[in-house]
Design an enzyme around this catalytic site. Structure first.
Site, PDB file in Angstrom:
ATOM      1  N   GLU A 130      23.867  72.423 123.278  1.00  0.00           N
ATOM      2  CA  GLU A 130      24.834  72.111 124.352  1.00  0.00           C
ATOM      3  C   GLU A 130      26.289  72.023 123.885  1.00  0.00           C
ATOM      4  O   GLU A 130      26.993  71.064 124.189  1.00  0.00           O
ATOM      5  CB  GLU A 130      24.415  70.801 125.043  1.00  0.00           C
ATOM      6  CG  GLU A 130      23.001  70.843 125.596  1.00  0.00           C
ATOM      7  CD  GLU A 130      22.508  69.504 126.145  1.00  0.00           C
ATOM      8  OE1 GLU A 130      23.280  68.542 126.198  1.00  0.00           O
ATOM      9  OE2 GLU A 130      21.325  69.435 126.527  1.00  0.00           O
ATOM     10  N   GLU A 234      12.981  73.687 127.900  1.00  0.00           N
ATOM     11  CA  GLU A 234      12.862  72.356 128.501  1.00  0.00           C
ATOM     12  C   GLU A 234      12.561  72.462 129.995  1.00  0.00           C
ATOM     13  O   GLU A 234      13.164  71.779 130.830  1.00  0.00           O
ATOM     14  CB  GLU A 234      14.169  71.568 128.286  1.00  0.00           C
ATOM     15  CG  GLU A 234      14.597  71.491 126.827  1.00  0.00           C
ATOM     16  CD  GLU A 234      15.842  70.626 126.596  1.00  0.00           C
ATOM     17  OE1 GLU A 234      16.274  69.877 127.482  1.00  0.00           O
ATOM     18  OE2 GLU A 234      16.400  70.730 125.474  1.00  0.00           O
TER      19      GLU A 234
END
Ligand code: G3I
Length: 322
Positions: A130, A234
């Site tokens: 991220e 995820e």
């Protein structure tokens, strides 16, 4: 009830879930699903900096080791998550004082200690997680502040510690944020040009019933075109993203979206298919309920009592006939 997996047998790639070591010990139903339904595991939290490196001079590998041992015992692939992130950073790192060289030594030491610990046991690492904001700019963080080019350096350091591990860049929300997606593609091109080892892209796939299929398809296609291996790392599909307290679960759109996601993954060239990993096991343990305080969320394929939902069976049926 969950003794036999239909889903993992319906796909030719690795199917995974993120797990919590306490739940693996305490909850038999959870443990059985982790054991029977999946072929890959990811630690939900326990390999992150805050938990695995609580003090400058101390690593705590206890819980990471437990998950790795469970994976070894049950024949799973272990996926490592995550070496460098702006979140879940221990206080001592936030307080760290030093020049650029000292910061580099500190981060290198962290990465190489963790990768070395699990060398040969963890197949792939989310090296950097991220790093970009939705507008495509580099996310402000400790690492961006103190270490120029920290992404490339992190991949290099991880590779030195385990040359056989597949190294991933992992991020979320590329659908709906084309500039973020472009930043990731630019990163991959830049690393490749500089011969920095990157092998995979993690698309987190925290999506919801309003997510646009055309956007998701674009992101998958662009990712696959890099030639890197692809991990839907995820996956969950939120059904009540606005947290309506009166919400009553309706699974049709979610089920169709799960089918779409699996079909899209199967369309990726086989040599690039790392696998699909769900984020958590059941609707009871989903991070969306805990982290976001959204009690009426049902984003996974097992219900609160760890029973396969109808969506599980419809996905299996779909995969067998599609
Ligand atoms: O364990 C402590 C507990 O002792 C304390 O009382 C409690 C009070 O807040 O916090 C507990 O820690 C929480 C931890 O989860 C374990 O449950 C943290 O507050 C909470 O922030 C942490 O949330 C995790 C989150 O990452 C952190 O940002 C979620 O479980 C985890 O599912 C989530 O996972 C991330 C991926 O790593 C990266 N991609 C997004 C994904 C979802 O946010």
């Amino acid at each position: 009830v969950n003794a036999q997996s239909l889903l993992k047998d319906a796909v030719s790639f690795r199917l995974g879930a993120s797990v919590n070591p306490r739940m693996l010990v305490e909850n038999e139903a959870y443990r059985n699903i982790a054991s029977n339904e999946f072929t890959s595991l990811t630690a939900e939290n326990h390999m992150k900096m805050m938990l695995i490196h609580p003090a400058a001079d101390r690593f705590d590998f206890t819980k990471g080791d437990e998950i790795v041992a469970f994976a070894a015992k049950t024949g799973k692939r272990m996926h490592g998550h995550t070496l460098v992130w702006h979140n879940q950073v221990p206080q001592w790192m936030k307080d760290f004082q030093g020049d650029q060289k000292a910061w580099e030594e500190m981060l290198k030491n962290h990465i190489q200690a963790v990768v070395t610990r699990y060398k040969g046991q963890v197949s792939g690492w989310d090296v950097v997680n991220e790093s970009f904001l939705d507008d495509g700019s580099l996310r402000p963080s400790l690492w961006a502040d103190h270490i120029p080019d920290y992404i490339a350096k992190s991949f290099q350091w991880a590779h030195e510690a385990d040359p056989n591990a597949l190294l991933f860049y992992n991020d979320y929300g590329q659908d709906g944020h084309p500039k973020k997606m472009q930043a990731i593609l630019d990163l991959v091109a830049d690393l490749k040009k500089r011969k920095i080892p990157i092998h995979g892209l993690g698309l987190q796939m925290h999506i919801n019933v309003d997510s646009k299929r055309t956007e998701i398809a674009r992101v998958i296609e662009q990712s696959a075109q890099t030639g890197l291996v692809i991990h839907f790392s995820e996956l969950d599909i939120a059904v009540n993203p606005k947290n309506n307290p009166e919400y009553i679960y309706e699974a049709n759109t979610q089920n169709e979206l799960f089918q779409f996601i699996f079909t899209s993954f199967r369309a990726i060239p086989a040599r690039q298919q790392y696998g699909i990993t769900f984020w958590n096991i059941s609707d009871k343990d989903t991070w969306l309920r805990g982290y976001f305080k959204r009690p009426k969320e049902y984003p996974l394929l097992f219900d609160e009592t760890y029973v396969k939902k109808p969506g599980y069976h419809s996905l299996v049926n779909y995969l067998q006939h599609a």
